[in-house]
Design an enzyme around this catalytic site. Structure first.
Site, short mmCIF file in Angstrom:
data_model
loop_
_atom_site.label_atom_id
_atom_site.label_comp_id
_atom_site.label_asym_id
_atom_site.label_seq_id
_atom_site.Cartn_x
_atom_site.Cartn_y
_atom_site.Cartn_z
N HIS A 159 0.84 -1.24 0.03
CA HIS A 159 -0.01 0.00 -0.11
C HIS A 159 0.95 1.36 0.00
O HIS A 159 0.89 1.99 1.04
CB HIS A 159 -0.95 -0.25 1.18
CG HIS A 159 -2.07 0.72 1.03
ND1 HIS A 159 -2.09 1.97 0.77
CD2 HIS A 159 -3.40 0.55 1.35
CE1 HIS A 159 -3.34 2.70 0.67
NE2 HIS A 159 -4.08 1.69 0.86
N GLU A 259 -0.36 0.93 -5.86
CA GLU A 259 -0.23 -0.23 -5.09
C GLU A 259 -0.21 -1.69 -5.71
O GLU A 259 -1.39 -1.95 -6.20
CB GLU A 259 -1.16 -0.25 -3.88
CG GLU A 259 -1.44 1.04 -3.33
CD GLU A 259 -3.06 1.10 -2.69
OE1 GLU A 259 -3.61 0.15 -2.55
OE2 GLU A 259 -3.46 2.35 -2.24
O1 LIG Z 1 -8.04 3.67 5.69
P1 LIG Z 1 -7.17 2.20 5.60
O2 LIG Z 1 -7.65 1.08 6.11
O3 LIG Z 1 -5.48 2.36 5.57
O4 LIG Z 1 -7.29 2.05 3.65
C1 LIG Z 1 -7.04 2.94 3.02
C2 LIG Z 1 -7.38 2.47 1.62
O5 LIG Z 1 -6.59 1.30 1.20
C3 LIG Z 1 -6.93 0.93 -0.30
O6 LIG Z 1 -6.27 1.69 -1.00
C4 LIG Z 1 -8.46 0.66 -0.39
O7 LIG Z 1 -8.54 0.56 -1.79
C5 LIG Z 1 -9.41 1.80 0.02
O8 LIG Z 1 -10.54 1.48 -0.30
C6 LIG Z 1 -8.89 2.14 1.32
O9 LIG Z 1 -9.89 3.41 1.71
#
Ligand SMILES: O=P(O)(O)OC[C@H]1O[C@H](O)[C@H](O)[C@@H](O)[C@@H]1O
Length: 289
Positions: A159, A259
């Site tokens: 990520h 990602e």
């Molecule tokens: O806020 P988090 O749990 O770290 O997730 C952050 C983001 O991660 C990814 O990019 C997903 O596709 C998103 O849908 C999500 O909002």
């Protein structure tokens, strides 16, 4: 010392000026710098000024590791977990380090422990390799399935929060790729040659190219990925980011997440087998930011 550990953080300091910092907490890389234009090292990762680094929640920035589920759990075996699984909120061990003069490399490991076992009962063994050279960073996750007869199935994703100007950045090549648009929960096909993140973007592309890049006037990053069939592009914009207590004010202006992922389907590792996925990241020559 080119590699040293202090207060739960591993620092890699390359003699040519590049560096990286990896928290044992979540094996989260929180900094990667290189010398882009011959002067001071440039930071390439975004870390929210409000990110919580004390181990109480996932880090808002850097490279949190998503394993074994992406997003809210969709399978019964993951149902006790929080969004994106436990790898980013467990404390990893520094298992190995090496320095051959060109490459500084560390191996962090995570194995089942009582806290993981309270939410997930599958055996597994994770090794995360972070390596830097003068110009590149490598992030490689290895997932071993020690079970004698059961297949291990999981989703995983790097990520990566890259520091870049949200208004100007463009990602490619994604044209013609199928993607699941999580902002509308619809399956679509990308028709843009250059994809921007000027509006709320949460796109899970399939059939991703081995090499992706994003550029903006004066800067750019290329990502070469191995064994990650998908690519997620994310910028939460104000509508989502303003609800995050750990996002700095206007933080979404200063990053995009690109990602490498294996999330549209589940990776399957046969008994005794090991899966590995890797990204190599480098700045695009001749550009600086
Ligand atoms: O806020 P988090 O749990 O770290 O997730 C952050 C983001 O991660 C990814 O990019 C997903 O596709 C998103 O849908 C999500 O909002």
């Amino acid at each position: 010392m080119p590699i040293h550990i202090e207060n739960g953080k591993v620092r890699l300091d390359h003699p040519k000026g590049s560096s990286a910092e990896v928290l044992l907490y979540g094996a989260t890389v929180i900094s990667w710098k290189t010398i882009v234009d011959g002067s001071e090292p440039t930071e390439h990762l975004f870390l929210s000024k409000k990110a919580v680094l004390d181990g109480s929640r996932a880090v808002r920035g850097g490279i949190p590791l998503v394993f074994p589920c992406f997003g809210p759990p969709s399978r019964p075996e993951h149902s006790k977990m929080v969004q994106h699984g436990f790898a980013r909120t467990e404390t990893w061990k520094l298992a190995k380090q090496s320095d051959d003069g060109e490459t500084l490399e560390v191996h962090l490991t995570l194995d089942p422990n009582p806290s993981i076992e309270s939410v997930y009962d599958k055996p597994f063994s994770l090794t995360y390799v972070v390596a830097i050279t003068e110009k590149t960073m490598v992030n490689e996750l290895r997932v071993t399935n020690p079970h004698p007869s059961d297949t291990l199935e999981f989703q995983t994703l790097l990520h990566t929060y890259f520091r870049a100007p949200m208004e100007d950045v463009r990602v490619e090549p994604l044209q013609g790729k199928p993607y699941f648009d999580k902002t509308t929960m619809t399956e679509r096909v990308e028709n843009r040659e250059l994809v921007d993140v000027k509006t709320f973007t949460d796109s899970v592309y399939g059939n991703a190219e081995k090499k992706s890049k994003f550029t903006w006037p004066g800067g750019g990053i290329e990502i070469e990925s191995f064994n990650y069939p998908d690519l997620v592009v994310w910028n939460p914009q104000e509508e989502v980011a303003s609800k995050m207590t750990d996002m700095e004010e206007y933080g979404w202006h200063h990053f995009l997440c690109v990602e490498p992922a294996s999330v549209r389907d589940f990776v399957k590792v046969t008994p005794g087998g090991t899966w590995s996925g890797k990204q190599i990241v480098y700045t695009i020559p001749g550009r600086s930011h």
